[in-house]
Design a protein around this motif. Structure first.
Motif, PDB file in Angstrom:
ATOM      1  N   ARG A 141       0.898  -1.442  -0.068  1.00 15.43           N
ATOM      2  CA  ARG A 141       0.264  -0.053   0.380  1.00 15.43           C
ATOM      3  C   ARG A 141       0.964   1.277  -0.189  1.00 15.43           C
ATOM      4  O   ARG A 141       1.768   1.949   0.825  1.00 15.43           O
ATOM      5  N   PHE A 142       0.704   2.231  -0.686  1.00 16.67           N
ATOM      6  CA  PHE A 142       1.805   3.779  -0.906  1.00 16.67           C
ATOM      7  C   PHE A 142       0.680   4.562  -1.374  1.00 16.67           C
ATOM      8  O   PHE A 142      -0.407   4.344  -1.317  1.00 16.67           O
ATOM      9  N   SER A 143       0.431   5.531  -0.747  1.00 18.59           N
ATOM     10  CA  SER A 143      -0.044   6.936  -0.809  1.00 18.59           C
ATOM     11  C   SER A 143       0.235   8.104  -2.061  1.00 18.59           C
ATOM     12  O   SER A 143       1.307   7.950  -2.853  1.00 18.59           O
ATOM     13  N   GLU A 144      -0.426   7.983  -2.657  1.00 21.97           N
ATOM     14  CA  GLU A 144      -0.947   9.413  -3.563  1.00 21.97           C
ATOM     15  C   GLU A 144       0.021  10.571  -3.410  1.00 21.97           C
ATOM     16  O   GLU A 144      -0.511  11.175  -2.432  1.00 21.97           O
ATOM     17  N   LEU A 145       0.829  10.703  -4.429  1.00 21.48           N
ATOM     18  CA  LEU A 145       1.523  12.037  -3.586  1.00 21.48           C
ATOM     19  C   LEU A 145       0.644  13.598  -4.254  1.00 21.48           C
ATOM     20  O   LEU A 145       1.162  14.030  -2.983  1.00 21.48           O
ATOM     21  N   GLU A 146      -0.139  13.434  -4.716  1.00 19.36           N
ATOM     22  CA  GLU A 146      -0.538  14.846  -4.928  1.00 19.36           C
ATOM     23  C   GLU A 146      -1.918  14.334  -4.201  1.00 19.36           C
ATOM     24  O   GLU A 146      -2.503  15.471  -3.980  1.00 19.36           O
ATOM     25  N   ALA A 147      -2.425  13.219  -3.156  1.00 22.94           N
ATOM     26  CA  ALA A 147      -3.943  13.172  -2.593  1.00 22.94           C
ATOM     27  C   ALA A 147      -3.328  14.657  -1.485  1.00 22.94           C
ATOM     28  O   ALA A 147      -2.053  14.536  -0.522  1.00 22.94           O
ATOM     29  N   SER A 148      -4.862  15.255  -0.357  1.00 22.87           N
ATOM     30  CA  SER A 148      -4.721  16.231  -0.099  1.00 22.87           C
ATOM     31  C   SER A 148      -5.289  15.778   1.369  1.00 22.87           C
ATOM     32  O   SER A 148      -6.299  15.352   0.667  1.00 22.87           O
ATOM     33  N   ALA A 149      -4.553  15.958   3.025  1.00 25.53           N
ATOM     34  CA  ALA A 149      -5.844  15.485   3.428  1.00 25.53           C
ATOM     35  C   ALA A 149      -6.888  17.178   4.003  1.00 25.53           C
ATOM     36  O   ALA A 149      -6.515  18.558   3.842  1.00 25.53           O
ATOM     37  N   LEU A 150      -8.080  16.352   3.649  1.00 24.29           N
ATOM     38  CA  LEU A 150      -9.424  17.422   4.556  1.00 24.29           C
ATOM     39  C   LEU A 150      -9.387  17.335   5.970  1.00 24.29           C
ATOM     40  O   LEU A 150      -9.907  17.015   7.237  1.00 24.29           O
ATOM     41  N   ASP A 151      -9.040  18.459   6.564  1.00 19.62           N
ATOM     42  CA  ASP A 151      -8.582  19.019   8.538  1.00 19.62           C
ATOM     43  C   ASP A 151      -9.393  20.064   8.500  1.00 19.62           C
ATOM     44  O   ASP A 151      -9.029  20.133   9.331  1.00 19.62           O
ATOM     45  N   GLN A 152      -9.811  20.298   7.337  1.00 22.29           N
ATOM     46  CA  GLN A 152     -11.123  21.196   8.323  1.00 22.29           C
ATOM     47  C   GLN A 152     -12.646  21.154   9.267  1.00 22.29           C
ATOM     48  O   GLN A 152     -12.677  19.726   9.365  1.00 22.29           O
ATOM     49  N   PRO A 153     -12.927  21.779  10.178  1.00 20.17           N
ATOM     50  CA  PRO A 153     -13.531  21.867  10.801  1.00 20.17           C
ATOM     51  C   PRO A 153     -14.881  20.761  10.564  1.00 20.17           C
ATOM     52  O   PRO A 153     -15.403  19.843  11.230  1.00 20.17           O
ATOM     53  N   THR A 154     -15.517  21.270   9.356  1.00 25.60           N
ATOM     54  CA  THR A 154     -16.584  20.536   9.087  1.00 25.60           C
ATOM     55  C   THR A 154     -16.296  20.130   7.506  1.00 25.60           C
ATOM     56  O   THR A 154     -15.347  20.807   6.599  1.00 25.60           O
ATOM     57  N   LEU A 155     -16.515  19.378   6.986  1.00 25.87           N
ATOM     58  CA  LEU A 155     -16.785  19.194   5.514  1.00 25.87           C
ATOM     59  C   LEU A 155     -16.989  20.173   4.351  1.00 25.87           C
ATOM     60  O   LEU A 155     -16.511  20.016   3.824  1.00 25.87           O
ATOM     61  N   VAL A 156     -17.561  21.101   4.802  1.00 22.71           N
ATOM     62  CA  VAL A 156     -18.457  22.566   3.785  1.00 22.71           C
ATOM     63  C   VAL A 156     -17.182  23.112   3.721  1.00 22.71           C
ATOM     64  O   VAL A 156     -16.852  23.934   2.606  1.00 22.71           O
ATOM     65  N   GLN A 157     -16.352  23.599   4.799  1.00 24.83           N
ATOM     66  CA  GLN A 157     -15.294  24.596   4.924  1.00 24.83           C
ATOM     67  C   GLN A 157     -14.163  23.913   4.102  1.00 24.83           C
ATOM     68  O   GLN A 157     -13.337  24.541   3.731  1.00 24.83           O
ATOM     69  N   ALA A 158     -14.046  22.221   4.109  1.00 25.16           N
ATOM     70  CA  ALA A 158     -12.838  21.921   3.767  1.00 25.16           C
ATOM     71  C   ALA A 158     -12.943  21.578   2.156  1.00 25.16           C
ATOM     72  O   ALA A 158     -11.465  22.151   1.673  1.00 25.16           O
ATOM     73  N   LEU A 159     -14.170  21.540   1.832  1.00 23.67           N
ATOM     74  CA  LEU A 159     -14.808  21.795   0.180  1.00 23.67           C
ATOM     75  C   LEU A 159     -14.176  22.699  -0.625  1.00 23.67           C
ATOM     76  O   LEU A 159     -13.188  23.356  -1.153  1.00 23.67           O
TER      77      LEU A 159
END
Length: 293
Positions: free
Chosen positions: A88-106
């Motif tokens: 298993r390897f992580s995609e280099l271009e993937a970015s984590a969504l770490d905002q308080p809510t999903l709406v803010q993250a998007l």
């Protein structure tokens, strides 16, 4: 010189049609008819016949008589031991969504924005494109219902997940051909991403749009067994969601008031999962999620 005969299946003595019969040394060939019969000849005589058919061992008949019957044996192939390993390897271009809510993250992710469709329904869309064009996967399972237009939402409970990531672009196989914009990936707790026992609880109150919620997630993990259980409840009041425009059936409508009426109500999500390693070294996994909006 000519040779004729029949070809039969050795295990059942049934006649075999479509068997290729080659005569040597001239190399002329024929095939058996519906009754398994054949006739082949060579000007200088026949010293051997080669009979081949898919699913059967190739047969060679040396110095055949003028009439010969051949029984074809079923093909048996013995495979050696094979070992399959996956890394298993992580995609280099993937970015984590770490905002308080999903709406803010998007809304804070370049190229994305969110469309709030009501109680618990969030639609990720790509700026400048009609429809979602964004794949949404939970533990690798796509949510098909939210991919075909901006009036269809997806049910997600990021507070009950342990990892969420945004992968831009549509060149990944796991997204599918329709997701030209990219993909949102959510992962439930497992031994791989949550190896320690922990409990997460939280509350959210939003007075501006009359919104409140509670959630709790417990994760118990040992080297042999892992389980998790969680629940979230969110209440939505009758409010005006800030929205400049919305698209429906291919047309874009501008809102003069700058707000879209939201649907009041409750949304609830519950998750439960068990993962256990057997004595043989195999992993058994069972998980479920219930949603009511």
């Amino acid at each position: 010189m000519a040779v004729e005969g029949h070809v039969l299946q050795a295990s059942s003595s049934s006649k075999l049609p479509g068997v290729l019969v080659m005569a040597w040394p001239c190399g002329l060939a024929t095939s058996t008819d519906a009754l398994g019969a054949f006739r082949v000849s060579c000007p200088q005589g026949i010293d051997s016949l080669t009979l081949s058919c898919m699913g059967f061992d190739t047969q060679v008949v040396v110095s055949p008589a003028s009439h010969v019957d051949v029984w074809m044996e079923d093909l048996r192939v013995m495979l050696g031991q094979a070992q399959v390993a996956a890394n298993r390897f992580s995609e280099l271009e993937a970015s984590a969504l770490d905002q308080p809510t999903l709406v803010q993250a998007l809304d804070r992710t370049p190229g994305l924005e969110s469309l709030d469709l009501g109680a618990g329904m969030i639609q990720p869309v790509v700026r400048g494109l009609f429809g979602s064009r964004v794949a949404v996967l939970e533990d690798g399972v796509p949510q098909q219902g939210g991919r075909w237009g901006s009036d269809h939402g997806v049910l997600v409970a990021p507070e009950l997940q342990v990892a969420s990531a945004w992968v831009p672009g549509g060149g990944h196989v796991w997204m599918g051909p329709e997701a030209v914009g990219g993909g949102l990936r959510f992962e439930s707790p497992s031994r791989a991403n949550a190896p320690e026992t922990q409990t997460r609880m939280g509350a959210m109150v939003q007075l501006g749009q009359i919104k409140g919620g509670l959630h709790a997630l417990h994760i118990a993990s040992t080297p042999k067994i892992h389980w998790h259980a969680g629940m979230s409840v969110t209440g939505f009041g009758s409010s005006q969601v800030p929205q400049r425009r919305f698209a429906y059936l291919g047309r874009v409508y501008q809102l003069e008031t700058g707000a879209l009426t939201n649907t009041a109500g409750l949304s609830g999500h519950a998750v439960f999962g068990v993962e256990r390693e057997t004595h043989a070294g195999r992993t058994l996994t069972w998980s479920m999620r219930l949603s009511d909006v």
